[in-house]
Scaffold this active site. Structure first.
Site, mmCIF file in Angstrom:
data_model
loop_
_atom_site.group_PDB
_atom_site.id
_atom_site.type_symbol
_atom_site.label_atom_id
_atom_site.label_comp_id
_atom_site.label_asym_id
_atom_site.label_seq_id
_atom_site.Cartn_x
_atom_site.Cartn_y
_atom_site.Cartn_z
ATOM 1 N N ARG A 1 -59.666 16.181 46.760
ATOM 2 C CA ARG A 1 -60.836 15.296 46.855
ATOM 3 C C ARG A 1 -61.065 14.800 48.282
ATOM 4 O O ARG A 1 -62.129 14.258 48.590
ATOM 5 C CB ARG A 1 -60.744 14.127 45.866
ATOM 6 C CG ARG A 1 -59.627 13.167 46.131
ATOM 7 C CD ARG A 1 -59.522 12.107 45.057
ATOM 8 N NE ARG A 1 -60.576 11.099 45.133
ATOM 9 C CZ ARG A 1 -60.658 10.167 46.081
ATOM 10 N NH1 ARG A 1 -59.760 10.125 47.058
ATOM 11 N NH2 ARG A 1 -61.625 9.288 46.066
ATOM 12 N N GLU B 1 -34.617 21.057 35.863
ATOM 13 C CA GLU B 1 -33.420 21.721 36.342
ATOM 14 C C GLU B 1 -33.265 21.380 37.808
ATOM 15 O O GLU B 1 -34.232 21.037 38.478
ATOM 16 C CB GLU B 1 -33.562 23.238 36.209
ATOM 17 C CG GLU B 1 -33.439 23.721 34.778
ATOM 18 C CD GLU B 1 -33.407 25.234 34.685
ATOM 19 O OE1 GLU B 1 -32.527 25.733 33.995
ATOM 20 O OE2 GLU B 1 -34.258 25.892 35.292
HETATM 21 C C1 9D3 Z 1 -30.934 14.441 35.503
HETATM 22 C C2 9D3 Z 1 -30.523 15.689 36.232
HETATM 23 N N1 9D3 Z 1 -31.585 16.651 36.470
HETATM 24 C C3 9D3 Z 1 -32.033 17.205 35.223
HETATM 25 C C4 9D3 Z 1 -31.204 18.393 34.873
HETATM 26 C C5 9D3 Z 1 -32.599 15.968 37.242
HETATM 27 C C6 9D3 Z 1 -33.985 16.351 37.025
HETATM 28 C C7 9D3 Z 1 -34.486 17.483 37.612
HETATM 29 C C8 9D3 Z 1 -35.825 17.816 37.435
HETATM 30 C C9 9D3 Z 1 -34.823 15.526 36.267
HETATM 31 C C10 9D3 Z 1 -36.154 15.867 36.094
HETATM 32 C C11 9D3 Z 1 -36.648 17.009 36.676
HETATM 33 C C12 9D3 Z 1 -38.076 17.346 36.508
HETATM 34 N N2 9D3 Z 1 -38.900 16.557 37.408
HETATM 35 C C13 9D3 Z 1 -39.455 17.084 38.487
HETATM 36 O O1 9D3 Z 1 -39.279 18.264 38.737
HETATM 37 C C14 9D3 Z 1 -40.232 16.239 39.365
HETATM 38 C C15 9D3 Z 1 -40.525 14.844 39.325
HETATM 39 C C16 9D3 Z 1 -40.152 13.799 38.420
HETATM 40 O O2 9D3 Z 1 -39.453 13.973 37.408
HETATM 41 N N3 9D3 Z 1 -40.612 12.534 38.689
HETATM 42 C C17 9D3 Z 1 -41.399 12.236 39.749
HETATM 43 N N4 9D3 Z 1 -41.764 13.163 40.621
HETATM 44 C C18 9D3 Z 1 -41.327 14.447 40.397
HETATM 45 S S1 9D3 Z 1 -41.672 15.741 41.372
HETATM 46 C C19 9D3 Z 1 -40.834 16.810 40.465
#
Ligand code: 9D3
Length: 245
Positions: free
Chosen positions: A150, A113
């Site tokens: 670590r 989200e």
């Molecule tokens: C596509 C629009 N959004 C989804 C409703 C974007 C979105 C928000 C949150 C897509 C994935 C996420 C969940 N991912 C994370 O919270 C996240 C993350 C990641 O997906 N990839 C690499 N690093 C991180 S740090 C947090």
């Protein structure tokens, strides 16, 4: 170090964080992990933590109150606050070292989200672990916790000191072998059995350089190379050219 994690899925952390080196480090009191479910801080009737976006559109957005209340209720004012987000700065060893110096870290995780933009005002850092889409910030938070913990004094033994990390000297690691000397027709390089420690050190340095040049030439750009390294790289260049003949 105190690490506070703000998440809707605290149970995701229990297995991985209670295993191996991280478990020992917590048992020794080198860091403690505090898991906080910000749903407990929702003021809404049904404890909801998200809502539809102002202006319309699909999807849901995490509300600011539960996260603000959870952070304000739990966190020491001095420590740093990290928002895990696909839009953040890319996590790397340098950031891990920087975070390892802090007294406490608070890590906020969303779950597929968006965040209400005002949540960003809580954060000192917004961090992504790489360009791929995950279902939430929990696994990324665990990556950060693993890499940071670590580095804390006493977590690793002398043998495996973080000063030995390949990313510390900026090169990839050299090839390693153990018994047996011959396996399915594949032999251990003669020099490693020679007992000649000077030759072994030179071979390892050279193979580190070869591997880095082959797989991660970008790392060589930002590494301080000695004259000997540069000579070795020139030699590797000649060897690789000769191979192609
Ligand atoms: C596509 C629009 N959004 C989804 C409703 C974007 C979105 C928000 C949150 C897509 C994935 C996420 C969940 N991912 C994370 O919270 C996240 C993350 C990641 O997906 N990839 C690499 N690093 C991180 S740090 C947090």
């Amino acid at each position: 170090m105190d690490i506070y994690v703000f998440t809707l899925f605290p149970e995701m952390f229990t297995g991985p964080m209670e295993t191996s080196i991280l478990k020992k480090a917590q048992d020794k009191g080198l860091f403690s992990l505090h898991l906080i479910n910000y749903r407990d801080y929702s003021l809404a009737k049904h404890k909801n933590v998200d809502d539809s976006p102002f202006g319309g559109g699909a999807g849901m957005v995490l509300k600011p109150e539960p996260i603000y209340n959870a952070v304000e209720d739990n966190c020491p004012l001095q420590g740093k606050v990290i928002l895990m987000s696909p839009q953040g700065q890319k996590f790397d060893q340098q950031l891990a070292c920087e975070l390892a110096k802090e007294e406490s870290l608070s890590i906020i995780c969303g779950h597929y989200e968006g965040f209400d933009e005002r949540i960003r005002n809580l954060a000192d850092y917004e961090v992504s672990i790489g360009d791929y889409v995950l279902t939430g910030g929990e696994l990324p938070a665990m990556v950060v916790i693993d890499a940071v913990s670590r580095l804390l004094p006493g977590v690793l033994g002398e043998e495996e000191s973080p000063l030995q990390d390949s990313f510390y000297n900026g090169l990839l690691e050299y090839p390693q072998y153990t018994r047996p000397r011959s396996f399915n027709g594949m032999e251990v390089p003669e020099v490693l059995i020679s007992g000649n420690h000077k030759q072994i050190a030179l071979w390892r340095r050279k193979e580190s350089l070869r591997r880095t040049r082959e797989r991660r030439p970008d790392l060589l750009e930002n590494t301080n190379l000695t004259i000997e390294d540069k000579n070795m790289l020139a030699e590797i260049e000649r060897e690789e050219l000769a191979k192609d003949e």
